[in-house]
Design a protein around this motif. Structure first.
Motif, PDB file in Angstrom:
ATOM      1  N   MET A   1       0.847  -1.181   0.000  1.00 17.29           N
ATOM      2  CA  MET A   1       0.000   0.000   0.000  1.00 17.29           C
ATOM      3  C   MET A   1       0.890   1.240   0.000  1.00 17.29           C
ATOM      4  SD  MET A   1      -2.707   1.508   2.742  1.00 17.29           S
ATOM      5  CE  MET A   1      -1.372   2.068   3.767  1.00 17.29           C
ATOM      6  N   ALA A   2       0.605   2.146  -0.915  1.00 15.44           N
ATOM      7  CA  ALA A   2       1.339   3.404  -0.979  1.00 15.44           C
ATOM      8  C   ALA A   2       0.341   4.551  -0.853  1.00 15.44           C
ATOM      9  CB  ALA A   2       2.103   3.513  -2.294  1.00 15.44           C
ATOM     10  N   TYR A   3       0.747   5.593  -0.150  1.00  8.80           N
ATOM     11  CA  TYR A   3      -0.079   6.777   0.085  1.00  8.80           C
ATOM     12  C   TYR A   3       0.745   8.001  -0.239  1.00  8.80           C
ATOM     13  CZ  TYR A   3      -4.564   6.600   2.597  1.00  8.80           C
ATOM     14  OH  TYR A   3      -5.884   6.509   2.933  1.00  8.80           O
ATOM     15  N   GLN A   4       0.141   8.967  -0.887  1.00  3.75           N
ATOM     16  CA  GLN A   4       0.811  10.240  -1.145  1.00  3.75           C
ATOM     17  C   GLN A   4      -0.262  11.305  -1.186  1.00  3.75           C
ATOM     18  OE1 GLN A   4       2.621  10.641  -5.026  1.00  3.75           O
ATOM     19  NE2 GLN A   4       4.256  11.880  -4.179  1.00  3.75           N
ATOM     20  N   MET A   5      -0.005  12.425  -0.546  1.00  8.07           N
ATOM     21  CA  MET A   5      -0.967  13.523  -0.569  1.00  8.07           C
ATOM     22  C   MET A   5      -0.285  14.816  -0.169  1.00  8.07           C
ATOM     23  SD  MET A   5      -3.093  12.669   2.899  1.00  8.07           S
ATOM     24  CE  MET A   5      -3.028  10.920   2.613  1.00  8.07           C
ATOM     25  N   LYS A   6      -0.963  15.909  -0.426  1.00 10.16           N
ATOM     26  CA  LYS A   6      -0.504  17.204   0.060  1.00 10.16           C
ATOM     27  C   LYS A   6      -1.184  17.424   1.396  1.00 10.16           C
ATOM     28  CE  LYS A   6       0.395  21.895  -1.234  1.00 10.16           C
ATOM     29  NZ  LYS A   6       1.748  21.884  -0.739  1.00 10.16           N
ATOM     30  N   VAL A   7      -0.400  17.683   2.423  1.00  8.53           N
ATOM     31  CA  VAL A   7      -0.916  17.831   3.779  1.00  8.53           C
ATOM     32  C   VAL A   7      -0.517  19.192   4.322  1.00  8.53           C
ATOM     33  CG1 VAL A   7      -0.773  16.962   6.136  1.00  8.53           C
ATOM     34  CG2 VAL A   7      -0.795  15.369   4.230  1.00  8.53           C
ATOM     35  N   THR A   8      -1.475  19.877   4.949  1.00 12.72           N
ATOM     36  CA  THR A   8      -1.197  21.131   5.624  1.00 12.72           C
ATOM     37  C   THR A   8      -1.734  21.037   7.037  1.00 12.72           C
ATOM     38  OG1 THR A   8      -1.440  22.328   3.548  1.00 12.72           O
ATOM     39  CG2 THR A   8      -1.500  23.640   5.561  1.00 12.72           C
TER      40      THR A   8
END
Length: 154
Positions: free
Chosen positions: A26-33
């Protein structure tokens, strides 16, 4: 399902899930603020999680989206080994841990993290799942390094 324990804005999410037999990736990537340090929490149906350092492969989810063969990526990860202890290890830019469900609340308290009231219910619902905990530093953009884990499904 992605859970944060602090007020966090997440967007541009990319998720990859693959399997071969009972082995899962499982891979996760996102823009987080987030104005403060927060914790990304993901329940996982396993007793041990293998972390992979993707620092040198920040774009690999984009490559997968363009139908790059899985075989080309198999040798591109730095393996960190299976973890089943309730402790952080450094994986590229992240502090990551696999936490037993009965230990999650105490772990977050030790990390001086907020415990939302709904989290207690989530722990009961996912009582047979370990929790992947990833420390997200204030202002950090996850696009710089996707999270990649591997596990054997229970």
């Amino acid at each position: 399902m992605c859970i944060f324990n602090e007020a966090t804005i997440a967007g541009s999410t990319k998720i990859m899930v693959a399997h071969r037999g009972l082995r899962r990736w499982m891979a996760y990537q996102m823009k987080v603020t987030s104005k403060t340090k927060s914790m990304l929490l993901l329940p996982q149906p396993t007793a041990a999680i293998k972390f992979h350092d993707t620092t040198a492969y920040a774009e690999f989810l984009d490559l997968l989206a363009n139908e790059v063969a899985w075989k080309e990526l198999e040798n591109s990860r730095g393996e960190k080994g299976y973890k089943s202890k309730d402790e952080f290890i450094q994986v590229g830019a992240y502090q990551m841990a696999a936490i037993q469900p009965d230990d999650l609340i105490n772990f977050l308290v030790e990390q001086e993290q907020t415990i939302p009231s709904w989290l207690h219910k989530m722990v009961r619902v996912y009582k047979k799942f370990n929790w992947l905990c990833v420390e997200i530093p204030a202002g950090f953009d996850m696009k710089a390094q996707p999270i990649l884990i591997e596990y054997i499904q229970n």
